[in-house]
Design a protein around this motif. Structure first.
Motif, PDB file in Angstrom:
ATOM      1  N   PRO A  65       9.197   8.440   6.877  1.00 61.17           N
ATOM      2  CA  PRO A  65       8.213   7.365   6.717  1.00 61.17           C
ATOM      3  C   PRO A  65       7.745   7.245   5.264  1.00 61.17           C
ATOM      4  N   VAL A  66       7.534   6.009   4.817  1.00 63.46           N
ATOM      5  CA  VAL A  66       7.059   5.727   3.466  1.00 63.46           C
ATOM      6  C   VAL A  66       5.675   5.078   3.557  1.00 63.46           C
ATOM      7  N   LEU A  67       4.727   5.624   2.815  1.00 58.63           N
ATOM      8  CA  LEU A  67       3.370   5.093   2.763  1.00 58.63           C
ATOM      9  C   LEU A  67       3.046   4.684   1.332  1.00 58.63           C
ATOM     10  N   HIS A  68       2.027   3.840   1.167  1.00 61.27           N
ATOM     11  CA  HIS A  68       1.620   3.439  -0.178  1.00 61.27           C
ATOM     12  C   HIS A  68       0.121   3.157  -0.195  1.00 61.27           C
ATOM     13  N   SER A  69      -0.428   3.183  -1.402  1.00 52.20           N
ATOM     14  CA  SER A  69      -1.861   2.935  -1.580  1.00 52.20           C
ATOM     15  C   SER A  69      -2.112   2.537  -3.019  1.00 52.20           C
ATOM     16  N   ILE A  70      -3.298   1.979  -3.257  1.00 48.13           N
ATOM     17  CA  ILE A  70      -3.738   1.601  -4.595  1.00 48.13           C
ATOM     18  C   ILE A  70      -5.025   2.351  -4.908  1.00 48.13           C
ATOM     19  N   GLY A  71      -5.042   3.006  -6.055  1.00 46.22           N
ATOM     20  CA  GLY A  71      -6.238   3.727  -6.456  1.00 46.22           C
ATOM     21  C   GLY A  71      -6.579   4.830  -5.466  1.00 46.22           C
ATOM     22  N   ARG A  72      -7.832   4.796  -4.993  1.00 45.47           N
ATOM     23  CA  ARG A  72      -8.311   5.802  -4.064  1.00 45.47           C
ATOM     24  C   ARG A  72      -8.285   5.330  -2.620  1.00 45.47           C
ATOM     25  N   GLN A  73      -7.583   4.282  -2.357  1.00 49.14           N
ATOM     26  CA  GLN A  73      -7.484   3.804  -0.982  1.00 49.14           C
ATOM     27  C   GLN A  73      -6.676   4.777  -0.133  1.00 49.14           C
ATOM     28  N   ASN A  74      -6.925   4.737   1.162  1.00 48.36           N
ATOM     29  CA  ASN A  74      -6.151   5.568   2.078  1.00 48.36           C
ATOM     30  C   ASN A  74      -4.729   5.022   2.192  1.00 48.36           C
ATOM     31  N   PRO A  75      -3.732   5.912   2.211  1.00 44.78           N
ATOM     32  CA  PRO A  75      -2.345   5.437   2.332  1.00 44.78           C
ATOM     33  C   PRO A  75      -2.098   4.745   3.670  1.00 44.78           C
ATOM     34  N   VAL A  76      -1.298   3.692   3.630  1.00 46.90           N
ATOM     35  CA  VAL A  76      -0.886   2.978   4.835  1.00 46.90           C
ATOM     36  C   VAL A  76       0.637   2.908   4.839  1.00 46.90           C
ATOM     37  N   GLU A  77       1.211   2.838   6.014  1.00 46.64           N
ATOM     38  CA  GLU A  77       2.668   2.829   6.146  1.00 46.64           C
ATOM     39  C   GLU A  77       3.233   1.469   5.749  1.00 46.64           C
ATOM     40  N   ARG A  78       4.362   1.500   5.108  1.00 45.27           N
ATOM     41  CA  ARG A  78       5.044   0.268   4.692  1.00 45.27           C
ATOM     42  C   ARG A  78       6.482   0.184   5.187  1.00 45.27           C
ATOM     43  N   GLY A  79       7.057   1.291   5.683  1.00 43.66           N
ATOM     44  CA  GLY A  79       8.431   1.295   6.176  1.00 43.66           C
ATOM     45  C   GLY A  79       8.971   2.710   6.196  1.00 43.66           C
ATOM     46  N   PRO A 104       4.450  -3.868  -0.861  1.00 42.78           N
ATOM     47  CA  PRO A 104       3.768  -3.688  -2.150  1.00 42.78           C
ATOM     48  C   PRO A 104       3.149  -4.966  -2.715  1.00 42.78           C
ATOM     49  N   ALA A 105       3.869  -6.084  -2.643  1.00 43.56           N
ATOM     50  CA  ALA A 105       3.328  -7.327  -3.208  1.00 43.56           C
ATOM     51  C   ALA A 105       2.047  -7.735  -2.498  1.00 43.56           C
ATOM     52  N   GLU A 106       2.044  -7.678  -1.190  1.00 49.42           N
ATOM     53  CA  GLU A 106       0.846  -8.050  -0.436  1.00 49.42           C
ATOM     54  C   GLU A 106      -0.294  -7.090  -0.709  1.00 49.42           C
ATOM     55  N   LEU A 107       0.007  -5.789  -0.780  1.00 48.31           N
ATOM     56  CA  LEU A 107      -1.039  -4.805  -1.029  1.00 48.31           C
ATOM     57  C   LEU A 107      -1.640  -4.983  -2.414  1.00 48.31           C
ATOM     58  N   VAL A 108      -0.794  -5.259  -3.402  1.00 51.85           N
ATOM     59  CA  VAL A 108      -1.276  -5.448  -4.763  1.00 51.85           C
ATOM     60  C   VAL A 108      -2.098  -6.726  -4.873  1.00 51.85           C
ATOM     61  N   ASN A 109      -1.634  -7.809  -4.268  1.00 49.46           N
ATOM     62  CA  ASN A 109      -2.343  -9.086  -4.369  1.00 49.46           C
ATOM     63  C   ASN A 109      -3.725  -9.018  -3.719  1.00 49.46           C
ATOM     64  N   LYS A 110      -3.858  -8.201  -2.665  1.00 48.81           N
ATOM     65  CA  LYS A 110      -5.129  -8.123  -1.958  1.00 48.81           C
ATOM     66  C   LYS A 110      -6.038  -7.015  -2.464  1.00 48.81           C
ATOM     67  N   GLY A 111      -5.467  -5.908  -2.896  1.00 48.00           N
ATOM     68  CA  GLY A 111      -6.299  -4.750  -3.189  1.00 48.00           C
ATOM     69  C   GLY A 111      -6.408  -4.358  -4.632  1.00 48.00           C
ATOM     70  N   SER A 112      -5.675  -4.992  -5.546  1.00 51.30           N
ATOM     71  CA  SER A 112      -5.722  -4.593  -6.939  1.00 51.30           C
ATOM     72  C   SER A 112      -6.940  -5.194  -7.629  1.00 51.30           C
ATOM     73  N   SER A 113      -7.575  -4.404  -8.488  1.00 55.88           N
ATOM     74  CA  SER A 113      -8.737  -4.858  -9.255  1.00 55.88           C
ATOM     75  C   SER A 113      -8.358  -5.482 -10.577  1.00 55.88           C
TER      76      SER A 113
END
Length: 244
Positions: A65-79, A104-113
């Motif tokens: 399983p592959v997870l990802h996160s931005i900054g200090r967010q909790n990791p979520v699964e992506r595939g 990644p694109a959706e996570l960055v567009n929504k969660g990046s500062s």
């Protein structure tokens, strides 16, 4: 007149004995050998089947399983990634995106500062509570148009022990477009390679003049064995005084 009869009786008795011997020793031997032959063949087939099963299991691809996160967010699964440590083909190692999870694109567009020091982190769960992680700045991921490379490093037993995560961009800058499509991901395996062993020189004690000390003589090497033997010979050779 009686000698031919005696010869005939002896010949008949010998012939009967040989015939009984062949009947008695022939059939039971064949009967006893048959189960042994069948048992040996069954054992060979069992060993071959076990080896074949082991190769099939060892050659079966593994999913992580592959997870990802931005900054200090909790990791979520992506595939997940599928890797085959027994194969040398790169095409068998691939990333499969989960359509129901944020990519990644959706996570960055929504969660990046928008901060250039903000990190995008990728984690791979390799089993038994062990997770490998690596991160790059979010701005590099956006500048690369979400072209990424995941490299798993394997130990001598074929188990993952380290993760590298790279993107195609080396400087931060605006991405050419925003997309919600899955990233273009390449997956590589780095296997452990046994390196050349160093050749160690034999340590030699040098004398003050820089020369190696001379080789000890036979007496210098084994004097502690020779002295006890000599003493035993001398003591045993003394004659007792004559009794009067």
């Amino acid at each position: 007149m009686e000698r031919p009869n005696t010869h005939t009786q002896t010949h008949t008795h010998t012939h009967t004995y040989i015939r009984r011997y062949s009947v008695t020793m022939g059939s039971p031997t064949a009967v006893r050998l048959l189960p042994r032959q069948l048992s040996f063949q069954a054992l060979v087939l069992l060993v071959v089947f076990a080896l074949w099963s082991f190769e099939q299991v060892a050659a079966e691809p593994v999913q992580y399983p592959v997870l990802h996160s931005i900054g200090r967010q909790n990791p979520v699964e992506r595939g997940h990634i599928t890797v085959d440590a027994a194969s040398t083909k790169r095409s068998v190692n691939k990333y499969v995106a989960d359509d129901n999870k944020a990519q990644p694109a959706e996570l960055v567009n929504k969660g990046s500062s928008g901060d250039q020091t903000e990190l995008y982190r990728v984690s791979v769960q390799v089993g038994q509570g062990k997770t490998l992680s690596a991160a790059v700045p979010v701005c590099l991921l956006k500048a690369s148009n979400f072209r990424e490379q995941i490299t798993l490093h394997l130990d001598s037993e074929g188990k993952p022990w380290h993760l590298d995560y790279l993107v195609s961009a080396s400087t931060c800058g605006p991405s050419s477009r925003q997309t919600q499509r899955p990233p273009r991901t390449q997956v590589f395996l780095e296997r452990a390679v046994v390196g050349a062993r160093p050749r160690l020189e034999q340590i030699v004690e040098n004398t003050p003049d820089g020369k190696a000390p001379p080789e000890p003589t036979f007496l210098q090497k084994y004097w502690y064995y020779i002295i006890p033997v000599v003493l035993m010979v001398l003591l045993s050779g003394q004659e007792e005084p004559a009794k009067k």
